[in-house]
Design an enzyme around this catalytic site. Structure first.
Site, short mmCIF file in Angstrom:
data_model
loop_
_atom_site.label_atom_id
_atom_site.label_comp_id
_atom_site.label_asym_id
_atom_site.label_seq_id
_atom_site.Cartn_x
_atom_site.Cartn_y
_atom_site.Cartn_z
N SER A 88 -6.98 -10.92 21.01
CA SER A 88 -6.69 -10.03 19.88
C SER A 88 -6.90 -10.67 18.52
CB SER A 88 -5.28 -9.48 20.01
OG SER A 88 -5.25 -8.57 21.10
N LYS A 91 -9.54 -9.14 16.37
CA LYS A 91 -9.25 -7.95 15.58
C LYS A 91 -8.97 -8.28 14.11
CE LYS A 91 -7.95 -5.52 19.67
NZ LYS A 91 -7.07 -5.76 20.76
N SER A 145 -2.48 -3.57 18.59
CA SER A 145 -3.69 -4.28 19.01
C SER A 145 -4.64 -3.36 19.77
CB SER A 145 -3.32 -5.51 19.85
OG SER A 145 -4.41 -6.38 19.98
#
Length: 186
Positions: A88, A91, A145
């Protein structure tokens, strides 16, 4: 004699007399040497693991690093050069690019591609056909997320996940992350 000359040319290269090839003329110079030099003046780099307890490493970690920026010293490093999936943390770059190239008030229509993920994927649960602002997608990207929000952002900014990944790699390189490669926004 001909074999000897051929071996010399293959190992040394062919250059006009009196001319040498400098690092500045190398195709990779701009991508590696020059960029790395600009960032290496203020960072700490460890060639190998630097353990707090030299007898054992924490096997629960994939990789970790602890640095004293005041002393320019590596305090701890474990597998810091091992290639790992960034999960994640990818991101964060997706959000950075969304903020750089999009407008928070942009309206985005969610595609089927943005809603097709395997069971267990991290999602913010947008549905195909939903219309949502880029700002709201950023919340869905960063708080739960959401992989679905990441794909919707990628399609909005670049038209496709593949084109967005190219933009991610370009942006990562621009900010000094020269040893990274992204294939999707999540």
């Amino acid at each position: 004699v001909i074999c000897g000359i051929l071996v010399c040319c293959l190992t040394a290269g062919c250059v006009s007399p009196g001319k040498s090839i400098s690092a500045y003329e190398s195709e990779d110079y701009e991508r590696t040497s020059y960029r790395a030099a600009g960032f290496s003046n203020t960072i700490c780099v460890a060639a190998d693991n630097v353990l707090l307890d030299p007898i054992k490493a924490d096997s629960s970690l994939h990789a970790a690093g602890l640095f004293s920026l005041n002393e320019n010293k590596v305090l701890y490093s474990y597998n810091i050069h091992k290639k790992l999936y960034p999960a994640s943390t990818t991101k964060i770059l997706t959000a950075l690019i969304a903020l750089k190239y999009g407008n928070l008030s942009d309206t985005v229509t969610i595609s089927q591609n943005a809603t097709t993920f395997p069971a267990g994927a991290s999602l913010c649960h947008v549905r195909e056909g939903d219309t949502i602002t880029l700002e709201e997608l950023l919340y869905g990207l960063l708080l739960p997320s959401g992989n679905d929000a990441a794909v919707a952002i990628a399609e909005h900014i670049s038209g496709s996940v593949e084109e967005f990944a190219k933009l991610m790699n370009s942006e990562a390189y621009r900010i000094g992350a020269t040893n990274t490669h992204f294939v999707n926004p999540h």
